[in-house]
Design a protein around this motif. Structure first.
Motif, PDB file in Angstrom:
ATOM      1  N   GLU A 473      -5.266  16.263   8.158  1.00  0.00           N
ATOM      2  CA  GLU A 473      -5.232  15.618   6.848  1.00  0.00           C
ATOM      3  C   GLU A 473      -4.049  14.667   6.748  1.00  0.00           C
ATOM      4  O   GLU A 473      -2.941  15.016   7.171  1.00  0.00           O
ATOM      5  N   VAL A 474      -4.297  13.507   6.185  1.00  0.00           N
ATOM      6  CA  VAL A 474      -3.200  12.613   5.830  1.00  0.00           C
ATOM      7  C   VAL A 474      -2.964  12.808   4.344  1.00  0.00           C
ATOM      8  O   VAL A 474      -3.893  12.691   3.543  1.00  0.00           O
ATOM      9  N   ARG A 475      -1.727  13.131   4.000  1.00  0.00           N
ATOM     10  CA  ARG A 475      -1.412  13.358   2.588  1.00  0.00           C
ATOM     11  C   ARG A 475      -0.403  12.308   2.131  1.00  0.00           C
ATOM     12  O   ARG A 475       0.756  12.339   2.529  1.00  0.00           O
ATOM     13  N   SER A 476      -0.910  11.389   1.337  1.00  0.00           N
ATOM     14  CA  SER A 476      -0.024  10.357   0.793  1.00  0.00           C
ATOM     15  C   SER A 476      -0.509  10.024  -0.610  1.00  0.00           C
ATOM     16  O   SER A 476      -1.641  10.326  -0.958  1.00  0.00           O
ATOM     17  N   ALA A 477       0.374   9.407  -1.379  1.00  0.00           N
ATOM     18  CA  ALA A 477      -0.010   9.030  -2.739  1.00  0.00           C
ATOM     19  C   ALA A 477      -0.592   7.629  -2.786  1.00  0.00           C
ATOM     20  O   ALA A 477      -0.887   7.112  -3.849  1.00  0.00           O
ATOM     21  N   SER A 478      -0.752   7.027  -1.619  1.00  0.00           N
ATOM     22  CA  SER A 478      -1.295   5.667  -1.582  1.00  0.00           C
ATOM     23  C   SER A 478      -2.786   5.728  -1.846  1.00  0.00           C
ATOM     24  O   SER A 478      -3.519   6.441  -1.170  1.00  0.00           O
ATOM     25  N   THR A 479      -3.212   4.969  -2.821  1.00  0.00           N
ATOM     26  CA  THR A 479      -4.597   5.064  -3.268  1.00  0.00           C
ATOM     27  C   THR A 479      -5.478   4.055  -2.537  1.00  0.00           C
ATOM     28  O   THR A 479      -5.021   2.971  -2.175  1.00  0.00           O
ATOM     29  N   ASP A 480      -6.731   4.465  -2.344  1.00  0.00           N
ATOM     30  CA  ASP A 480      -7.714   3.494  -1.875  1.00  0.00           C
ATOM     31  C   ASP A 480      -8.370   2.938  -3.127  1.00  0.00           C
ATOM     32  O   ASP A 480      -9.044   3.648  -3.869  1.00  0.00           O
ATOM     33  N   ILE A 481      -8.133   1.650  -3.377  1.00  0.00           N
ATOM     34  CA  ILE A 481      -8.702   1.038  -4.586  1.00  0.00           C
ATOM     35  C   ILE A 481      -9.775   0.035  -4.186  1.00  0.00           C
ATOM     36  O   ILE A 481     -10.068  -0.905  -4.907  1.00  0.00           O
ATOM     37  N   GLY A 482     -10.324   0.280  -3.007  1.00  0.00           N
ATOM     38  CA  GLY A 482     -11.340  -0.627  -2.494  1.00  0.00           C
ATOM     39  C   GLY A 482     -10.823  -1.487  -1.359  1.00  0.00           C
ATOM     40  O   GLY A 482     -11.582  -2.150  -0.675  1.00  0.00           O
ATOM     41  N   GLN A 483      -9.499  -1.433  -1.143  1.00  0.00           N
ATOM     42  CA  GLN A 483      -8.892  -2.306  -0.127  1.00  0.00           C
ATOM     43  C   GLN A 483      -8.946  -1.680   1.255  1.00  0.00           C
ATOM     44  O   GLN A 483      -8.583  -2.311   2.237  1.00  0.00           O
ATOM     45  N   GLY A 484      -9.382  -0.408   1.345  1.00  0.00           N
ATOM     46  CA  GLY A 484      -9.568   0.200   2.659  1.00  0.00           C
ATOM     47  C   GLY A 484      -8.409   1.045   3.152  1.00  0.00           C
ATOM     48  O   GLY A 484      -8.331   1.370   4.342  1.00  0.00           O
ATOM     49  N   ALA A 485      -7.511   1.454   2.250  1.00  0.00           N
ATOM     50  CA  ALA A 485      -6.314   2.203   2.658  1.00  0.00           C
ATOM     51  C   ALA A 485      -6.671   3.473   3.443  1.00  0.00           C
ATOM     52  O   ALA A 485      -6.051   3.761   4.476  1.00  0.00           O
ATOM     53  N   PHE A 486      -7.666   4.215   2.966  1.00  0.00           N
ATOM     54  CA  PHE A 486      -7.973   5.492   3.632  1.00  0.00           C
ATOM     55  C   PHE A 486      -8.498   5.250   5.045  1.00  0.00           C
ATOM     56  O   PHE A 486      -8.230   6.029   5.964  1.00  0.00           O
ATOM     57  N   THR A 487      -9.229   4.185   5.217  1.00  0.00           N
ATOM     58  CA  THR A 487      -9.775   3.896   6.544  1.00  0.00           C
ATOM     59  C   THR A 487      -8.665   3.563   7.531  1.00  0.00           C
ATOM     60  O   THR A 487      -8.635   4.087   8.654  1.00  0.00           O
ATOM     61  N   ILE A 488      -7.731   2.720   7.111  1.00  0.00           N
ATOM     62  CA  ILE A 488      -6.682   2.355   8.072  1.00  0.00           C
ATOM     63  C   ILE A 488      -5.739   3.528   8.343  1.00  0.00           C
ATOM     64  O   ILE A 488      -5.268   3.688   9.464  1.00  0.00           O
ATOM     65  N   PHE A 489      -5.510   4.370   7.340  1.00  0.00           N
ATOM     66  CA  PHE A 489      -4.689   5.568   7.594  1.00  0.00           C
ATOM     67  C   PHE A 489      -5.392   6.462   8.615  1.00  0.00           C
ATOM     68  O   PHE A 489      -4.757   7.050   9.494  1.00  0.00           O
ATOM     69  N   THR A 490      -6.699   6.569   8.471  1.00  0.00           N
ATOM     70  CA  THR A 490      -7.464   7.383   9.416  1.00  0.00           C
ATOM     71  C   THR A 490      -7.321   6.824  10.830  1.00  0.00           C
ATOM     72  O   THR A 490      -7.084   7.562  11.790  1.00  0.00           O
ATOM     73  N   GLN A 491      -7.445   5.508  10.943  1.00  0.00           N
ATOM     74  CA  GLN A 491      -7.333   4.874  12.264  1.00  0.00           C
ATOM     75  C   GLN A 491      -5.951   5.105  12.882  1.00  0.00           C
ATOM     76  O   GLN A 491      -5.837   5.427  14.057  1.00  0.00           O
ATOM     77  N   ILE A 492      -4.925   4.921  12.051  1.00  0.00           N
ATOM     78  CA  ILE A 492      -3.557   5.044  12.566  1.00  0.00           C
ATOM     79  C   ILE A 492      -3.284   6.498  12.962  1.00  0.00           C
ATOM     80  O   ILE A 492      -2.767   6.771  14.059  1.00  0.00           O
ATOM     81  N   ALA A 493      -3.655   7.430  12.093  1.00  0.00           N
ATOM     82  CA  ALA A 493      -3.378   8.843  12.380  1.00  0.00           C
ATOM     83  C   ALA A 493      -4.178   9.309  13.602  1.00  0.00           C
ATOM     84  O   ALA A 493      -3.638   9.982  14.487  1.00  0.00           O
ATOM     85  N   ALA A 494      -5.448   8.946  13.667  1.00  0.00           N
ATOM     86  CA  ALA A 494      -6.277   9.390  14.791  1.00  0.00           C
ATOM     87  C   ALA A 494      -5.744   8.843  16.104  1.00  0.00           C
ATOM     88  O   ALA A 494      -5.689   9.545  17.121  1.00  0.00           O
ATOM     89  N   THR A 495      -5.344   7.584  16.064  1.00  0.00           N
ATOM     90  CA  THR A 495      -4.822   6.962  17.282  1.00  0.00           C
ATOM     91  C   THR A 495      -3.553   7.669  17.740  1.00  0.00           C
ATOM     92  O   THR A 495      -3.378   7.968  18.921  1.00  0.00           O
ATOM     93  N   THR A 496      -2.663   7.960  16.801  1.00  0.00           N
ATOM     94  CA  THR A 496      -1.402   8.610  17.156  1.00  0.00           C
ATOM     95  C   THR A 496      -1.634  10.033  17.653  1.00  0.00           C
ATOM     96  O   THR A 496      -1.042  10.470  18.642  1.00  0.00           O
TER      97      THR A 496
END
Ligand SMILES: Cc1cc2nc3c(=O)[nH]c(=O)nc-3n(C[C@H](O)[C@H](O)[C@H](O)COP(=O)(O)OP(=O)(O)OC[C@H]3O[C@@H](n4cnc5c(N)ncnc54)[C@H](O)[C@@H]3O)c2cc1C
Lengths: 745, 281
Positions: A473-496
């Motif tokens: 799980e990525v736990r952050s207060a950064s919201t996905d408001i349609g700009q794709g934040a959750f997707t890029i967090f997923t990519q970064i975390a999965a890659t790492t």
């Protein structure tokens, strides 16, 4: 199964929010219902400035199942906490109404239509006061709204010695005055919020960008401890800055109603209320003077910036700061002075909107740069290339650019694309004759992340965890408001972590579950928060591997380690706090130093066609090259650039918020025009990647930068087409007709 | 709850209309639904959408008739209309966008009779007649100029419904011009519309109809301007004189969509453009 070392960064994986949204399953706040939930409405002021004497609830009306709230029901300090304690949640009796559509009372009840009907039975007794409705009136200070000069905040930025001498020695002086108007964010989902109280603790769910801003405001308003306030984000249908600060006001309202009614309360604004009452882009007046030498170099700049802040301070000082810091643009200039001020007026507070002050000053300097090239008889692109900031150069604040400069590359990319055949997707209708055509160019940059030492103050935190089920799980207060934040967090975390994107989930922000990673603003979510995600993921991976080693497990398979840990020990979380990269310092007092850790660079070329009979403008071509450091998700990045470009073209040519006596006169999608797909040319978008060494995989911001430059490119193109100077945004057909009737440019 | 009647014949619809003067006839409901957000709902509705008798397009004795409940989408598909009255097709193509065109009807545009009803200047310039009917008094044909009475006001009596719109086919050599100046290219309320229908005999203006919308309380024909042109040779001075007259004949206002000054100027520009084109055609 993905092999360790596989990178998802740079690939357009499926959006994690995509399926739910296109299939209609995503739960927005208005989709949520709770047992016994009541519907609320906001009673708003009908004058721009006045003293609230009384609120009268019609005795003949049946109020039995309606709960009413006025400022009297607020037991704690009556302000919506942000930067200053000036904006009340509800105007108190005897207090000042500072703008039209300001909240003065609240009502709620079980039957929505009855609540609507009740609105007509509430009367306000007000002693009206003279209203301050423009920047000029505010500066005249005949009526004082704030302090002894109506100035919320002022900044001065200076560089070099002897400004007057530098101008005296200049071979040419280019002088201009630029005004840009308010702009409505027009997110698809209007603002909405639900509150309920449970055992003295307050729970709020709604449409928002910044859960912890609301958390903070609610703690202050109700005198509650951290744990007693839980703010969770519902799926949010767009924000563009409009859901940065205003949701705290709406949260206060639903919380007050829910407390008094003893039941959950929901408020959803309809479009006209949303447009009339919530924040917009700040109107701004810029007087800009450039001194040039005979070699075609900029030798001096003198800039005077005035923003209209509206009725309360809100976030305006930060907007001012960004406006000031961007007002010279990506150009070398040895001697300069910038004075900026934020004025109080009796209009609804202006606030965050994509670009945050930079689009206003960018419009001014990119018009100036174009005029300078004209005065010198130079090609506007060549002039820009000659004066642009390069690696090792010094910005207006004395920051030495040590890395990640793409000022030349973006220009070359745009010019190369311009050589190619245009897509010809949209042109002036064939029937129109004697069409006037022109081409305009703009070069600009945008500071990525919070201004100045903001990130050091924020100290954003993110946790990456293995939960009890063994999922990441990525736990952050950064919201996905349609700009794709959750997707890029997923990519970064999965890659790492070295796992598949399917194994990583981003937790829907909720202040009880996620640490404060800071607000979702300032193009910081990928560059700053994405960086913290990467570090936290790394930390978690190391911990898991240490655990694996202690158990004699295969440390190469992180997923298996996570499962083993979850099964044997339980949850494991690793939290990281942001640290500014070494060597970055900014002095908020002197306005010297590294204003931003890095900059995104962009160039835009616009071809316009003007109908000589109606003065309507068609943007026939728009080439936009934007440097983002690294496109973590190329399709999302392209979407951000295209969306931002259209918002900028909209601001330039169509969008106008009309005020009369401080009241918005066109609060609807019918009259508050934004462009449709019919106005959009086939955007020629070029992603440029000049990596930022301290961003995740080299990424820097992309959200705001495409908003900054296109308006100036449009104005420059109009000047090319029509031979007159266009210095006001928006450039409506009416404005163009007026300018054409005026004297020579 | 409001009463909702769905008569299956025109006769039944007219009976219902006479029996319930307080009920609102509705067709595509694209104007009516918008009204609900700021005005009270009526006690009942008479739904005309899909009523076959007042739908469809036909040609007879030198006219083309369009049923009041014909949707814009259906009108656009009909070759009779776009061959004979290209201006009507052009105007309709710019109404709202495709969703609205599939619901909105010509009868509804006349029913609302708004100063920004896009088809109205076209119907004025084409000398259309509105066929209306009541169950008691039968039918009558109202010239479009008389049908449009004022701001959102038409000549329809309390017990009448619009049945069809009749347009005379124009003689050979008649030219038609249309321009909607909106706030954007789709989903746009007009700042100004102009329709010109004219025919020359050699250089002389043999027939001229000029109609505008959004420049006065209701869409209007500018008869003084027409008079300046009628029978005259169409050269530069005549066109300038017509533009001058037009400027004084229309009374546009400043509102959230545009300004009086702009509307006047653009109206004159467009008239000049169309007349030049007519002269050159
Ligand atoms: C998003 C949107 C965009 C729009 N864009 C445009 C535009 O670009 N240009 C434009 O001109 N309009 C536009 N409109 C307005 C509307 O679509 C048109 O006026 C349309 O023609 C109305 O037709 P309707 O069938 O939907 O009428 P309704 O809404 O059903 O009725 C409108 C009025 O006409 C009366 N009426 C309808 N049929 C009859 C009949 N047979 N006899 C007597 N009375 C009748 C009704 O009682 C009512 O008063 C737009 C509306 C929307 C919602």
């Amino acid at each position: 199964m993905t092999k360790p070392g596989h990178s998802f960064v740079g690939h357009s994986v499926n959006r994690v929010d995509g399926h739910a949204k296109v299939s209609g399953r995503a739960i927005y706040v208005d989709d949520i219902s709770m047992p016994g939930m009541l519907h609320g409405r906001t009673v708003r002021s009908k004058v721009a400035h006045g003293t609230l004497k009384d609120i009268v609830f019609d005795a003949a009306f049946d109020w039995s199942d309606i709960t009413t709230v006025t400022a009297k029901d607020i037991t704690g300090p009556n302000f919506v906490a942000l930067m200053e304690e000036d904006q009340p949640a509800l105007v108190p009796m005897g207090g000042k109404i500072m703008h039209h559509d300001e909240p003065v009372a609240l009502i709620c009840g079980p039957d929505k239509s009855k609540v609507d009907a009740a609105m007509a039975h509430i009367d306000q007794q007000v002693d009206e006061l003279p209203a301050v409705l423009s920047i000029d009136e505010s500066r005249a200070a005949n009526t004082l709204l704030y302090g002894d000069d109506n100035i919320f905040k002022a900044y001065t930025l200076e560089k070099g010695e002897g400004l007057d001498e530098a101008f005296a020695a200049a071979d040419h002086i280019v002088e201009g005055e630029y005004f840009t108007g308010a702009q409505e964010q027009m997110y698809i989902e209007t603002q909405g919020m639900i509150a309920h109280w449970q055992d003295e603790s307050l729970h709020i769910t709604g449409s928002m960008q910044c859960p912890y801003y609301i958390h903070n405001a609610m703690k202050s308003l109700f005198g509650l401890e951290d744990e007693a306030v839980v703010i969770s984000q519902a799926v949010t249908g767009g924000g563009f800055g409009g859901k940065e600060e205003y949701p705290s006001m709406l949260a206060a309202h639903v919380a007050l109603l829910a407390k008094k009614a003893g039941a959950p309360v929901k408020i959803i604004y309809d479009r006209s209320e949303d447009v009339a009452a919530t924040t917009k882009r700040h109107p701004c007046l810029v007087k800009h003077r450039l001194g040039l030498n005979a070699h075609g170099e900029i030798v001096a700049a003198d800039v005077d910036i005035t923003f209209d802040g509206g009725a309360y301070v809100t976030l305006s000082p930060v907007v001012l700061s960004r406006g000031v810091l961007h007002s010279i643009g990506p150009y070398k200039c040895p001697t300069l002075r910038v004075v900026g001020r934020m004025m109080a007026t009796n209009t609804p507070p202006h606030g965050a909107y994509r670009g945050f002050g930079a689009p206003q000053t960018t419009f001014a300097y990119e018009r100036q740069i174009d005029k300078a090239a004209r005065v010198l008889g130079m090609d506007p692109v060549e002039f820009r290339l000659r004066n642009r900031l390069n690696l090792g150069d010094e910005t207006a604040t004395g920051q030495i650019l040590k890395n990640s400069v793409a000022s030349e590359k973006v220009v070359r990319e745009v010019m190369a694309q311009a050589e190619k055949e245009p897509p010809n997707d949209i042109c002036m209708p064939k029937a129109v004759q004697d069409v006037k055509r022109g081409r305009g160019f703009a070069l600009y940059y945008h500071g990525a992340g919070f201004t100045g030492s903001g990130e050091d103050r924020l100290k954003g935190r993110v946790a990456v965890a293995v939960n009890k089920q063994g999922e990441f799980e990525v736990r952050s207060a950064s919201t996905d408001i349609g700009q794709g934040a959750f997707t890029i967090f997923t990519q970064i975390a999965a890659t790492t972590l070295g796992v598949d994107v399917a194994n990583v989930k981003v937790v829907q922000p909720n202040t009880k579950m996620v640490p404060d990673s800071g607000p979702t603003v300032a193009s910081r979510t990928c560059m700053v928060v994405g960086g913290i995600v990467e570090q936290a993921a790394n930390g978690l991976k190391e911990k898991l591997q240490a655990y694996g080693e202690s158990k004699g497990l295969d440390c190469g398979d992180v997923l298996a380690l996570a499962e083993a840990h979850a099964k044997d020990v339980g949850e494991l979380a690793f939290e990281t706090t942001y640290k500014s990269p070494p060597g970055i310092h900014f002095d908020d007092q002197t306005y010297r130093g590294d204003a931003y850790p890095c900059y995104g660079w962009a160039a835009c070329l616009v071809d316009v066609a003007v109908d000589p009979d109606t003065y309507e403008v068609t943007v026939e071509r728009c080439i936009h090259a934007v440097d983002v450091g690294k496109a973590v998700h190329p399709i999302i990045v392209k979407g951000q650039i295209e969306g931002g470009t259209m918002q900028a073209l909209g601001w330039a040519l169509w969008e106008s918020v009309l005020y009369k006596n401080g009241k918005v006169m066109n609060p609807s999608m019918t009259d508050c025009i934004i462009p449709t797909a019919m106005e959009a040319p086939e955007l020629e978008t070029i992603i440029v990647e000049e990596p930022y060494p301290h961003g995740p995989h080299g990424a820097k911001g992309v959200g705001e930068i495409p908003m900054d430059g296109p308006a100036a490119a449009v104005a420059n193109a109009l000047q090319d087409a029509l031979g007159k100077s266009f210095d006001v945004v928006p450039m409506l057909p009416e404005t163009i007709a007026e300018v054409l009737k005026g004297g020579p440019a | 709850m409001a009463d909702f009647l769905q008569p299956q014949t025109l006769h039944a619809a007219l009976e219902a209309r006479a029996a319930h003067p307080d009920y609102l006839p509705i067709a595509g409901c694209t104007d009516v639904m918008v009204g609900f957000s700021h005005q009270a709902q009526p006690t009942g509705f008479i739904d005309l959408f899909g009523l076959a008798e007042i739908q469809g397009i036909c040609a007879d004795d030198g006219h083309i008739s369009i049923g009041a409940a014909t949707t814009y989408g259906d009108i656009l598909k009909d070759p009779l209309v776009y061959e004979s009255f290209p201006v009507l097709s052009e105007a309709i193509r710019e109404i709202g966008a495709v969703q609205i065109q599939e619901r909105g009807t010509l009868g509804g545009n006349l029913g609302t009779c708004s100063p920004v009803g896009d088809t109205l200047p076209v119907l004025l310039a084409l000398d259309a007649q509105v066929h209306v009917a009541s169950s008691k008094r039968g039918s009558r044909l109202v010239p479009i100029n008389d049908f449009i009475v004022g701001y959102r006001k038409n000549a329809l009596a309390e017990d009448e419904l619009i049945v069809e719109i009749k347009m005379p086919l124009a003689p050979e050599g008649t030219q038609q011009y249309w321009r909607k100046v909106g706030t954007r290219r789709a989903q746009s309320i007009s700042k100004l519309m102009m329709c010109v229908v004219g025919r020359l005999n050699g250089k002389d203006v043999e027939h001229i109809r000029i109609a505008l919308g959004a420049v006065a309380a209701a869409p209007m024909r500018v008869e003084k301007t027409e008079a300046v042109l009628a029978g005259q040779a169409l050269h530069e001075e005549t066109i300038l004189a017509a533009q001058d007259t037009l400027a004084s004949e229309i009374t546009p206002i400043d509102d959230v969509r545009s300004s009086a000054v702009y509307r006047k100027e653009v109206a004159c520009n467009l008239l000049g453009r169309f007349l030049n084109d007519l002269g050159g055609a």
